[in-house]
Write an enzyme that holds these catalytic residues in place. Structure first.
Site, PDB file in Angstrom:
ATOM      1  N   SER A   1     -11.836  -6.749   2.882  1.00 67.49           N
ATOM      2  CA  SER A   1     -12.963  -6.397   1.998  1.00 67.49           C
ATOM      3  C   SER A   1     -14.278  -6.971   2.524  1.00 67.49           C
ATOM      4  O   SER A   1     -15.038  -7.591   1.777  1.00 67.49           O
ATOM      5  CB  SER A   1     -12.703  -6.889   0.567  1.00 67.49           C
ATOM      6  N   PRO A   2     -14.584  -6.771   3.814  1.00 66.18           N
ATOM      7  CA  PRO A   2     -15.802  -7.355   4.380  1.00 66.18           C
ATOM      8  C   PRO A   2     -17.081  -6.719   3.852  1.00 66.18           C
ATOM      9  O   PRO A   2     -18.170  -7.259   4.069  1.00 66.18           O
ATOM     10  CB  PRO A   2     -15.649  -7.098   5.880  1.00 66.18           C
ATOM     11  N   LEU A   3     -16.943  -5.595   3.149  1.00 68.08           N
ATOM     12  CA  LEU A   3     -18.106  -4.951   2.527  1.00 68.08           C
ATOM     13  C   LEU A   3     -18.071  -5.113   1.008  1.00 68.08           C
ATOM     14  O   LEU A   3     -18.617  -4.290   0.273  1.00 68.08           O
ATOM     15  CB  LEU A   3     -18.161  -3.475   2.922  1.00 68.08           C
TER      16      LEU A   3
ATOM     17  N   HIS B   1       1.992 -11.611   2.498  1.00 68.56           N
ATOM     18  CA  HIS B   1       0.838 -11.034   1.797  1.00 68.56           C
ATOM     19  C   HIS B   1       0.269 -11.993   0.755  1.00 68.56           C
ATOM     20  O   HIS B   1      -0.952 -12.122   0.613  1.00 68.56           O
ATOM     21  CB  HIS B   1       1.257  -9.718   1.131  1.00 68.56           C
TER      22      HIS B   1
ATOM     23  N   GLY C   1     -16.929  -2.361  -1.156  1.00 66.94           N
ATOM     24  CA  GLY C   1     -17.852  -1.227  -1.196  1.00 66.94           C
ATOM     25  C   GLY C   1     -19.182  -1.523  -1.853  1.00 66.94           C
ATOM     26  O   GLY C   1     -20.092  -0.694  -1.790  1.00 66.94           O
ATOM     27  N   PHE C   2     -19.315  -2.705  -2.480  1.00 71.07           N
ATOM     28  CA  PHE C   2     -20.580  -3.011  -3.148  1.00 71.07           C
ATOM     29  C   PHE C   2     -21.709  -3.138  -2.128  1.00 71.07           C
ATOM     30  O   PHE C   2     -22.870  -2.861  -2.440  1.00 71.07           O
ATOM     31  CB  PHE C   2     -20.445  -4.324  -3.935  1.00 71.07           C
TER      32      PHE C   2
ATOM     33  N   TYR D   1       0.812  -1.216   0.000  1.00 74.41           N
ATOM     34  CA  TYR D   1       0.000   0.000   0.000  1.00 74.41           C
ATOM     35  C   TYR D   1       0.847   1.269   0.000  1.00 74.41           C
ATOM     36  O   TYR D   1       0.303   2.372  -0.061  1.00 74.41           O
ATOM     37  CB  TYR D   1      -0.932   0.043   1.213  1.00 74.41           C
TER      38      TYR D   1
END
Length: 329
Positions: A206-208, A127, A211-212, A57
């Site tokens: 990415s638990p959401l 990673h 963003g979707f 990142y």
């Protein structure tokens, strides 16, 4: 916020963490550093203790780890920092290969300690798997770093059951980080059961659904250049249409409960087990506060069954382009 213990080595953290990737990488242009620092510090005020970053990142400059280190400096001893190694980079700072050689693990660790302004990394993840380096060698190198006091806990990201077993036999793996959400449920069949068998905590990134699973979703072509979602199959064509239809149903259920779809999705993850600590990312204090309020959402058995009926197998479309899709072993 309630606490959860990840792994049999006793890593205890708040039940929701914060991912910082989007503050510097992969989600379009946003250079409001002051707001990013404010988000991180507000997260701490609200009880978050696990903050997630990575060499990847940094965009070749140390940007993400330096940002996180600066933000948490006033309360460093009250939180846990997780970072990651395992890539090579071109002159622009973009990843162009893998390198989990012992020398590179040590080089990245020293850089991360310097960027973060700390003398110890709480969780050090590989990673991604490096096909040229056996995971036993990776585990052995991290074990040495733990013995030297530079690292506290060993983590892996995006690996399968066999790799988990092989690594854990060399040094106990405390945490496995892999994409997991209502949109991506691939870990449920074999990876999560083996992690639990071995006593390894699970951190969904990415638990959401990138963003979707929020109210701000739009088709792939409407995101700016440099935003990962422009190339995600779940945002494209018929897949987008099907996924949007499912999310609309989640919004209806959430609205009936007086919560948002994002809160519903995070509460669903928390309900999957006390060994799970999601790390939703955001660049907004308002969105942060919305996400963390999910810890107070109670889901009934009827709610859970309804959610499963809406997305029984996750989203339509692969979560990565073919060249970036992780291969679990």
């Amino acid at each position: 916020m309630k606490q959860r213990t990840l792994g049999r080595q006793g890593l205890t953290v708040a039940e929701l963490g914060l991912g910082t990737m989007g503050m510097t990488a992969f989600y379009g242009t946003d250079d409001d550093r002051d707001e990013h620092v404010a988000v991180i510090r507000r997260a701490h005020e609200l009880g978050v203790t696990m903050f997630d970053t990575a060499e990847l990142y940094n965009q070749g400059t140390g940007a993400n780890e330096t940002l996180l280190g600066e933000a948490v400096a006033p309360f460093r001893d009250e939180i846990q920092i997780a970072t990651k190694f395992g890539f090579t980079f071109d002159q622009e700072g973009s990843s162009d290969g893998h390198d989990s050689s012992p020398a590179n693990i040590r080089r990245v660790t020293e850089n991360s300690l310097r960027y973060l302004g700390t003398d110890v990394i709480d969780v050090l993840y590989q990673h991604r798997q490096d096909p040229a380096v056996p995971v036993e060698e990776v585990a052995g190198t991290v074990k040495e770093l733990i013995e030297e006091g530079k690292v506290r806990y060993f983590g892996l990201s995006e690996v399968g059951p066999e790799t988990l077993r092989r690594a854990d036999a060399v040094h106990p793996v405390s945490v496995l980080q892999t994409e997991y959400s209502l949109f991506e449920r691939g870990v449920e069949s074999d990876v999560l059961p083996v992690a639990r068998e071995l006593g390894i905590g699970f951190v969904p990134y990415s638990p959401l659904g990138r963003g979707f699973l929020t109210s701000a979703v739009k088709p792939a072509e409407e995101y700016e250049e440099g935003d990962f979602r422009r190339y995600d199959a779940r945002w494209q064509g018929d897949s987008y249409t099907a996924n949007k239809r499912a999310v609309d149903q989640l919004h209806e259920l959430a609205s009936a409960k007086g919560v948002t779809a994002a809160q519903l999705a995070l509460a669903w993850l928390l309900a999957q087990g006390h060994d799970i600590v999601p790390i939703p990312g955001t660049r907004s204090r308002a969105r942060l506060e919305e996400n963390l309020a999910a810890a107070d959402v109670d889901l009934t058995q009827a709610d859970l069954e309804r959610i499963d009926s809406i997305l029984p197998h996750g989203a339509v479309g692969d979560r990565y382009t073919p060249e970036h899709l992780p291969t679990w072993v």
